[in-house]
Design an enzyme around this catalytic site. Structure first.
Site, PDB file in Angstrom:
ATOM      1  N   THR A 125      -1.636   1.378  14.598  1.00 16.62           N
ATOM      2  CA  THR A 125      -1.292   1.964  15.900  1.00 16.62           C
ATOM      3  C   THR A 125      -1.688   0.960  16.970  1.00 16.62           C
ATOM      4  OG1 THR A 125      -1.749   4.172  15.042  1.00 16.62           O
ATOM      5  CG2 THR A 125      -1.652   3.924  17.445  1.00 16.62           C
ATOM      6  N   LYS A 163       4.327   7.322  18.519  1.00 15.80           N
ATOM      7  CA  LYS A 163       2.942   7.497  18.048  1.00 15.80           C
ATOM      8  C   LYS A 163       2.012   7.860  19.219  1.00 15.80           C
ATOM      9  CE  LYS A 163      -0.708   7.102  15.315  1.00 15.80           C
ATOM     10  NZ  LYS A 163      -1.065   8.031  14.265  1.00 15.80           N
ATOM     11  N   LYS A 188      -9.275   4.321  20.995  1.00 13.00           N
ATOM     12  CA  LYS A 188      -8.320   3.205  21.113  1.00 13.00           C
ATOM     13  C   LYS A 188      -6.933   3.758  21.419  1.00 13.00           C
ATOM     14  CE  LYS A 188      -6.652   1.951  17.122  1.00 13.00           C
ATOM     15  NZ  LYS A 188      -5.280   1.990  16.679  1.00 13.00           N
TER      16      LYS A 188
HETATM   17  P1  NAP Z   1      -9.932   1.300   8.710  1.00 19.21           P
HETATM   18  O1  NAP Z   1     -10.248   2.086   7.490  1.00 19.21           O
HETATM   19  O2  NAP Z   1     -10.987   0.997   9.703  1.00 19.21           O
HETATM   20  O3  NAP Z   1      -9.266  -0.081   8.213  1.00 19.21           O
HETATM   21  C1  NAP Z   1      -8.944  -1.089   9.114  1.00 19.21           C
HETATM   22  C2  NAP Z   1      -8.383  -2.252   8.335  1.00 19.21           C
HETATM   23  O4  NAP Z   1      -8.042  -3.285   9.262  1.00 19.21           O
HETATM   24  C3  NAP Z   1      -9.387  -2.869   7.356  1.00 19.21           C
HETATM   25  O5  NAP Z   1      -8.671  -3.341   6.240  1.00 19.21           O
HETATM   26  C4  NAP Z   1      -9.953  -4.033   8.182  1.00 19.21           C
HETATM   27  O6  NAP Z   1     -10.481  -5.070   7.387  1.00 19.21           O
HETATM   28  C5  NAP Z   1      -8.703  -4.500   8.870  1.00 19.21           C
HETATM   29  N1  NAP Z   1      -8.953  -5.295  10.084  1.00 19.21           N
HETATM   30  C6  NAP Z   1      -9.432  -4.852  11.270  1.00 19.21           C
HETATM   31  N2  NAP Z   1      -9.494  -5.888  12.151  1.00 19.21           N
HETATM   32  C7  NAP Z   1      -9.012  -6.968  11.497  1.00 19.21           C
HETATM   33  C8  NAP Z   1      -8.823  -8.320  11.865  1.00 19.21           C
HETATM   34  N3  NAP Z   1      -9.121  -8.769  13.097  1.00 19.21           N
HETATM   35  N4  NAP Z   1      -8.317  -9.177  10.940  1.00 19.21           N
HETATM   36  C9  NAP Z   1      -8.010  -8.738   9.695  1.00 19.21           C
HETATM   37  N5  NAP Z   1      -8.177  -7.462   9.284  1.00 19.21           N
HETATM   38  C10 NAP Z   1      -8.676  -6.595  10.181  1.00 19.21           C
HETATM   39  O7  NAP Z   1      -8.747   1.967   9.565  1.00 19.21           O
HETATM   40  P2  NAP Z   1      -7.608   2.973   9.089  1.00 19.21           P
HETATM   41  O8  NAP Z   1      -8.092   4.344   9.274  1.00 19.21           O
HETATM   42  O9  NAP Z   1      -7.067   2.509   7.778  1.00 19.21           O
HETATM   43  O10 NAP Z   1      -6.553   2.715  10.266  1.00 19.21           O
HETATM   44  C11 NAP Z   1      -5.719   1.577  10.264  1.00 19.21           C
HETATM   45  C12 NAP Z   1      -4.670   1.741  11.358  1.00 19.21           C
HETATM   46  O11 NAP Z   1      -3.925   2.954  11.117  1.00 19.21           O
HETATM   47  C13 NAP Z   1      -5.282   1.878  12.752  1.00 19.21           C
HETATM   48  O12 NAP Z   1      -4.454   1.256  13.710  1.00 19.21           O
HETATM   49  C14 NAP Z   1      -5.317   3.399  12.963  1.00 19.21           C
HETATM   50  O13 NAP Z   1      -5.288   3.738  14.338  1.00 19.21           O
HETATM   51  C15 NAP Z   1      -4.051   3.822  12.226  1.00 19.21           C
HETATM   52  N6  NAP Z   1      -4.063   5.210  11.704  1.00 19.21           N
HETATM   53  C16 NAP Z   1      -5.160   5.733  11.097  1.00 19.21           C
HETATM   54  C17 NAP Z   1      -5.112   7.040  10.606  1.00 19.21           C
HETATM   55  C18 NAP Z   1      -6.307   7.695   9.925  1.00 19.21           C
HETATM   56  O14 NAP Z   1      -6.293   8.929   9.747  1.00 19.21           O
HETATM   57  N7  NAP Z   1      -7.330   6.950   9.522  1.00 19.21           N
HETATM   58  C19 NAP Z   1      -3.949   7.789  10.731  1.00 19.21           C
HETATM   59  C20 NAP Z   1      -2.839   7.215  11.316  1.00 19.21           C
HETATM   60  C21 NAP Z   1      -2.900   5.911  11.808  1.00 19.21           C
HETATM   61  P3  NAP Z   1     -11.976  -4.942   6.789  1.00 19.21           P
HETATM   62  O15 NAP Z   1     -11.839  -4.135   5.540  1.00 19.21           O
HETATM   63  O16 NAP Z   1     -12.391  -6.330   6.555  1.00 19.21           O
HETATM   64  O17 NAP Z   1     -12.814  -4.263   7.838  1.00 19.21           O
END
Ligand code: NAP
Length: 290
Positions: free
Chosen positions: A93, A168, A236
């Site tokens: 997102t 979104k 965010k």
């Molecule tokens: P998360 O568990 O915190 O995972 C984030 C991922 O991004 C990890 O693999 C992290 O790597 C990687 N990352 C972050 N900064 C980076 C960088 N500068 N360079 C390379 N890799 C980087 O988050 P998530 O919940 O999966 O969410 C991911 C996205 O989907 C976000 O944009 C979020 O807003 C969106 N989203 C989330 C949900 C939900 O329910 N969780 C639902 C819909 C959409 P590391 O493993 O090394 O930290």
């Protein structure tokens, strides 16, 4: 066989990548923290040491990282390394204007970009029932659709570049305010001497019900604030939505209020908690736990 690559194996990305593998696709993976790829590698994914090597060897690269700047950096690095014709599908997102500008940069290199944020939470990613909003060119969407359907139940092309992220933003405004609505109803119920469990069950199954009531009500009952979807990610998204609303002239008082209340959670060091922890902020404002 189309070569797929997946970068960003957090809560959401690892689950989506797992569905691609289970559908029989050949998948390469990269994550900044390599250990998060272990389960996928055991299931047959191939590890790449860098985003560049992932891009070099993939026809379609999926991304699911955190913020606008993370996507911009990664896509920039991978576009440099890509062979001709690579398509980037971003599930993070991010700000709509950043998605639009990435699309322009990518098209200038004869590559393709779709902004495809998702909704449905961790459960939707596990069950493969996500809703996916896709912005970009329709012919690119048509190519991507069979892959997106591995983990998306409702996958829709919603318009030109950036439109997926705008949809979104609309979703995140509704979700954030519904967490506030649920939290207010439950704090009221507690103060009024009702059973909070009955309120989750009865209000949650009537006209006051919502996805938040169904999925977060039980978390409030057990005070389980394990994310799921963390407050910092919600903040965010709300900051992106409020900035996008300023650009488009929309007035969003509910989203602004919810953003401030989540800021109180962050200020108390709870940015890593799940969003229904907002209940405890309202509880504190109401004089604390009975
Ligand atoms: P998360 O568990 O915190 O995972 C984030 C991922 O991004 C990890 O693999 C992290 O790597 C990687 N990352 C972050 N900064 C980076 C960088 N500068 N360079 C390379 N890799 C980087 O988050 P998530 O919940 O999966 O969410 C991911 C996205 O989907 C976000 O944009 C979020 O807003 C969106 N989203 C989330 C949900 C939900 O329910 N969780 C639902 C819909 C959409 P590391 O493993 O090394 O930290």
């Amino acid at each position: 066989m189309v070569q797929l690559g997946f970068a960003g194996l957090g809560v959401m990305g690892a689950r989506m990548a797992g569905h691609l593998l289970r559908a029989g696709h050949r998948l390469r993976v990269w994550n900044r923290t390599p250990a998060k790829a272990d389960g996928l590698i055991e299931s047959g994914a191939l590890w790449c040491d860098s985003p560049e090597s992932l891009a070099e060897s993939s026809d379609i690269v999926f991304l699911c990282v955190s913020r606008s700047e993370d996507v911009s950096e990664l896509v920039g690095r991978m576009a440099q390394a890509s062979r001709g014709g690579t398509m980037f599908i971003d599930h993070s997102t991010i700000e709509p204007h950043v998605a639009e500008s990435l699309h322009g940069d990518i098209r200038a290199r004869q590559l393709a970009f779709l902004d495809c944020p998702v909704t449905g939470g961790e459960k939707g990613a596990i069950d493969g029932t996500l809703t996916i909003f896709c912005g970009g060119e329709k012919e690119h969407f048509d190519t991507a659709l069979p892959f997106l359907e591995c983990y998306g139940k409702k996958v829709r092309h919603v318009g030109p570049p950036g439109s997926g992220q705008k949809m979104k933003m609309a979703n995140q405004i509704a979700v954030a305010i519904s967490v506030l609505a649920m939290s207010e109803a439950l704090v009221y119920a507690q103060k009024a001497g009702l059973s909070v469990a009955d309120t989750v069950d009865l209000v949650g199954s009537g006209a006051g019900g919502s996805w938040s009531f169904a999925n977060y009500g039980p978390k409030v009952l057990s005070r389980d604030w394990t994310p799921g979807f963390a407050v910092s990610l919600q903040q965010k998204d709300l900051s992106y939505a409020l900035a996008s609303a300023r650009d488009s002239g929309a007035c969003l008082p509910g989203a602004a209020l919810t953003h401030q209340l989540f800021a109180a959670l962050e200020a108390s060091g709870r940015g890593g908690d799940a969003t229904p922890a907002l209940f405890e902020i309202l509880e504190q404002l109401s004089g604390g736990r009975d």
